[in-house]
Design an enzyme around this catalytic site. Sequence first.
Site, PDB file in Angstrom:
ATOM      1  N   LYS A 268       0.969  -1.084   0.082  1.00  0.00           N
ATOM      2  CA  LYS A 268       0.086  -0.039  -0.080  1.00  0.00           C
ATOM      3  C   LYS A 268       0.786   1.187  -0.079  1.00  0.00           C
ATOM      4  O   LYS A 268       1.486   1.562   0.894  1.00  0.00           O
ATOM      5  CB  LYS A 268      -0.948   0.102   1.296  1.00  0.00           C
ATOM      6  CG  LYS A 268      -1.734   1.191   1.115  1.00  0.00           C
ATOM      7  CD  LYS A 268      -3.043   1.230   2.567  1.00  0.00           C
ATOM      8  CE  LYS A 268      -3.774   2.527   2.355  1.00  0.00           C
ATOM      9  NZ  LYS A 268      -4.420   2.505   3.547  1.00  0.00           N
TER      10      LYS A 268
ATOM     11  N   ASP B 289     -13.126   5.029   8.802  1.00  0.00           N
ATOM     12  CA  ASP B 289     -13.898   4.829   7.694  1.00  0.00           C
ATOM     13  C   ASP B 289     -14.554   3.356   7.372  1.00  0.00           C
ATOM     14  O   ASP B 289     -14.354   2.551   6.494  1.00  0.00           O
ATOM     15  CB  ASP B 289     -12.883   4.925   6.490  1.00  0.00           C
ATOM     16  CG  ASP B 289     -13.434   4.917   4.829  1.00  0.00           C
ATOM     17  OD1 ASP B 289     -14.894   5.382   5.060  1.00  0.00           O
ATOM     18  OD2 ASP B 289     -13.059   4.790   4.088  1.00  0.00           O
TER      19      ASP B 289
END
Length: 222
Positions: free
Chosen positions: A10, A125
Amino acid sequence: MFCGRPAIAKQRFNKTYRHPDLDKKLTSRRLVQEGRLLLKCLKANVPVPTIWWVDMARLTLYMERIDGPSLRDYLFASTVGWLSGQSHTQERSSSLSPMSLDDGLAQKVGESLAKMHDANIIHGDLTTSNILCQGESSSPVRVLLPLVIIDFGLGYISTLPEDKAVDLYVLERAFFSTHPGTEDLFQGILQAYRKVTPASAKAVLHRLEDVRLRGRKRSMVG
C-alpha cells in the site's frame, strides 16, 4: 510477494497541491500512524492484516494479503445466490437464507469492533467494503468466513465515546444504504459489541443515539 509470502503493498502518493515539505511530513506521519494502528490492533487481538514492513523511503506499507471478498460483496452475493436458488426447487435444500447466518456474522463483527474500540483505536472509515471475508466464497452454500478489518488510513487513537460512536454510525449508514433490510443484522452487531465490554460500550452506544439524532437533523435540513 514479500520474503516469499503473499503480500500487498500500500503506497501513499504525493499530493501535488500541497507544499512539498508539508506533503512529505503529513504523508510520512499518516504512513507511520497506520502501521502503528495495525500493530496495536494485532496486540489487542483485532483481526487485521499482519504488517511486515514500513518503507519510509517509498512511503509504502507491506502487509499480509487477504484472499476473499469484502463483506459488501459477500452479503450481496449471498442474497443473489439465495434468490437464484429459490427459482430452482432442486437447489433450495443447499441454499441458505441470505440472513440465516446473521447471528454468527453479527457476533464476529460486533466483537471485532468492540476489541478495536476497547484499545482506543478509531477506524475512521468503517464500511462493509473495509471488512474482508477471508477464504473461498464460491460455494453455493453460504458459509460464515473469518473476518478481517482493513484500511486504517484515516484511523487514529481516541478515548472519547463520541469518536467511537461516530465510527459505529458510519458503519450503520453503510449497512442501511448498501444493504437494505439489514436493520436486524446491525442490531445484532451492537448487541455483540455491548457484550464484550459492557461498561465502556454503554457510554458509546448512548452517544450513538446523539450522533444519529444529529444525522437525522442534517438530513432534514439538507
